[in-house]
Design an enzyme around this catalytic site. Structure first.
Site, PDB file in Angstrom:
ATOM      1  N   HIS A  69       0.866  -1.237   0.128  1.00 28.64           N
ATOM      2  CA  HIS A  69      -0.101  -0.025   0.172  1.00 28.64           C
ATOM      3  C   HIS A  69       0.874   1.234  -0.106  1.00 28.64           C
ATOM      4  O   HIS A  69       1.838   1.196   0.225  1.00 28.64           O
ATOM      5  CB  HIS A  69      -1.119   0.009   1.221  1.00 28.64           C
ATOM      6  CG  HIS A  69      -0.416   0.188   2.523  1.00 28.64           C
ATOM      7  ND1 HIS A  69       0.521  -0.948   2.918  1.00 28.64           N
ATOM      8  CD2 HIS A  69      -0.354   1.133   3.556  1.00 28.64           C
ATOM      9  CE1 HIS A  69       0.956  -0.579   4.277  1.00 28.64           C
ATOM     10  NE2 HIS A  69       0.394   0.408   4.607  1.00 28.64           N
ATOM     11  N   HIS A  71       1.272   3.816   2.022  1.00 25.94           N
ATOM     12  CA  HIS A  71       1.758   4.656   3.214  1.00 25.94           C
ATOM     13  C   HIS A  71       3.248   4.764   3.043  1.00 25.94           C
ATOM     14  O   HIS A  71       3.800   3.555   2.561  1.00 25.94           O
ATOM     15  CB  HIS A  71       1.162   3.890   4.436  1.00 25.94           C
ATOM     16  CG  HIS A  71       0.111   4.231   4.863  1.00 25.94           C
ATOM     17  ND1 HIS A  71      -0.806   3.334   5.600  1.00 25.94           N
ATOM     18  CD2 HIS A  71      -0.699   5.185   4.450  1.00 25.94           C
ATOM     19  CE1 HIS A  71      -1.989   4.195   5.922  1.00 25.94           C
ATOM     20  NE2 HIS A  71      -1.982   5.288   5.162  1.00 25.94           N
ATOM     21  N   ASP A  73       5.933   4.575   4.894  1.00 23.27           N
ATOM     22  CA  ASP A  73       6.768   3.330   5.502  1.00 23.27           C
ATOM     23  C   ASP A  73       6.853   2.110   4.804  1.00 23.27           C
ATOM     24  O   ASP A  73       7.587   1.262   5.068  1.00 23.27           O
ATOM     25  CB  ASP A  73       6.322   3.133   7.043  1.00 23.27           C
ATOM     26  CG  ASP A  73       4.927   2.761   7.213  1.00 23.27           C
ATOM     27  OD1 ASP A  73       4.043   3.165   6.549  1.00 23.27           O
ATOM     28  OD2 ASP A  73       4.704   1.781   7.785  1.00 23.27           O
ATOM     29  N   HIS A  74       6.005   1.975   3.689  1.00 27.06           N
ATOM     30  CA  HIS A  74       5.920   0.937   2.964  1.00 27.06           C
ATOM     31  C   HIS A  74       6.575   1.189   1.491  1.00 27.06           C
ATOM     32  O   HIS A  74       6.745   0.084   0.578  1.00 27.06           O
ATOM     33  CB  HIS A  74       4.845   0.253   2.769  1.00 27.06           C
ATOM     34  CG  HIS A  74       4.269  -0.340   4.152  1.00 27.06           C
ATOM     35  ND1 HIS A  74       4.329  -1.747   4.413  1.00 27.06           N
ATOM     36  CD2 HIS A  74       3.964   0.207   5.227  1.00 27.06           C
ATOM     37  CE1 HIS A  74       3.689  -1.742   5.737  1.00 27.06           C
ATOM     38  NE2 HIS A  74       3.576  -0.463   6.194  1.00 27.06           N
ATOM     39  N   HIS A 149      -7.371  -1.796   5.928  1.00 28.07           N
ATOM     40  CA  HIS A 149      -6.538  -0.663   6.234  1.00 28.07           C
ATOM     41  C   HIS A 149      -6.943   0.454   5.951  1.00 28.07           C
ATOM     42  O   HIS A 149      -8.148   0.786   5.522  1.00 28.07           O
ATOM     43  CB  HIS A 149      -5.046  -0.960   5.660  1.00 28.07           C
ATOM     44  CG  HIS A 149      -4.053  -0.183   6.185  1.00 28.07           C
ATOM     45  ND1 HIS A 149      -3.949  -0.041   7.742  1.00 28.07           N
ATOM     46  CD2 HIS A 149      -2.953   0.456   5.840  1.00 28.07           C
ATOM     47  CE1 HIS A 149      -2.845   0.784   8.079  1.00 28.07           C
ATOM     48  NE2 HIS A 149      -2.103   0.956   7.084  1.00 28.07           N
TER      49      HIS A 149
END
Ligand SMILES: [Zn+2]
Ligand SMILES: [Zn+2]
Length: 261
Positions: A69, A71, A73-74, A149
């Protein structure tokens, strides 16, 4: 051929001195040493390239990158990985998979930052819907599942004749999770908050270690590794003690951990 999972980054959205952002490698070891290992990368948070180097792994070995996804941090380490591939004179094609919107994101980043503008390799950006079944991926088959999410998130199931790996990305417990993980040799499941912070887990649509263990137990998996650890709220000991009463074979990921498949 032997396979292992190498955890490059294991933190939640707030990193710590011990943990970098989400980045996991499915490594196909080449045993006779005549050829590089082949790596499928699962998520690519900021700073992943440095964690990959710390693990003495070449970014040229990465054949495919699967983004769960959008976000940061990914995802936000993707441009850095691609830039490093170019500097190291990559020629082999790279496949990047992710949810709808990945092409637009990549085009914007490319236009703004001019990453790898003179590259000699092709990048195939492939958007996937949840419900994709058995797409060919290097030596594997890839299936996608809709997680729950705060933004659309794909859970990835990677299969070859010898093993099945399932990775949740970020999610709260959901029905599709059992389809993602059913019978897997290894389930990599996020757990961002402890059970005592269940209200925070629900509002941010994340899981707890206990919920990860319940999912593993329900899905009849052979092994569970919990990742996406929020060092501000949970310690490894707390994660283990909350989950092992339900699923005793649980492990907690840390940066640099390797698990043979
Ligand atoms: Zn995350
Ligand atoms: Zn997220």
């Amino acid at each position: 051929m032997s396979n292992l999972v190498r955890f490059f980054g294991t933190s939640a959205a707030s990193p710590s001195l011990k943990r970098g952002f989400a980045c996991i490698g499915l490594v196909e070891k080449n045993q006779n040493g005549t050829k590089d290992d082949d790596i499928v990368l699962l998520d690519c948070g900021d700073g992943s390239i440095r964690k990959i180097m710390e693990a003495k792994t070449s970014c040229l070995s990465i054949s495919d990158i699967l983004v769960t996804h959008f976000h940061s941090d990914h995802l936000s380490g993707l441009a850095q990985v691609i830039e490093s591939m170019d500097i190291q004179k990559r020629t082999r094609e790279l496949n990047v998979f992710g949810p709808k919107g990945l092409k637009e994101y990549f085009n914007q980043v490319e236009e703004t930052t001019r990453i790898a503008s003179k590259r000699k390799f092709i990048i195939n950006i492939k958007e996937l819907d949840a419900g994709t079944r058995n797409t060919k991926l290097s030596n594997y088959k890839l299936s996608t599942f809709e997680m729950e999410h705060t933004v659309p998130c794909l859970g990835y199931r990677v299969e070859c004749p010898d093993f099945i790996l399932a990775y949740t990305g970020d999610t709260q417990p959901c029905n599709e999770l059992q389809n993602l993980a059913h019978g897997a040799d290894l389930l990599i499941h996020e757990a961002t908050f402890l059970q005592k912070d269940i209200d925070r887990a629900r509002s941010a649509k994340h899981s707890t270690p206990r919920e990860a263990a319940e999912d593993a137990e329900r899905s009849d998996v052979r092994g569970l590794v919990i990742t996406h650890i929020n060092d501000n709220y949970e310690t490894e000991e707390e994660v283990i003690s909350e989950s092992e009463i339900i699923y005793p074979k649980v492990r907690v990921a840390r940066d640099g951990l390797e698990i043979p498949l």
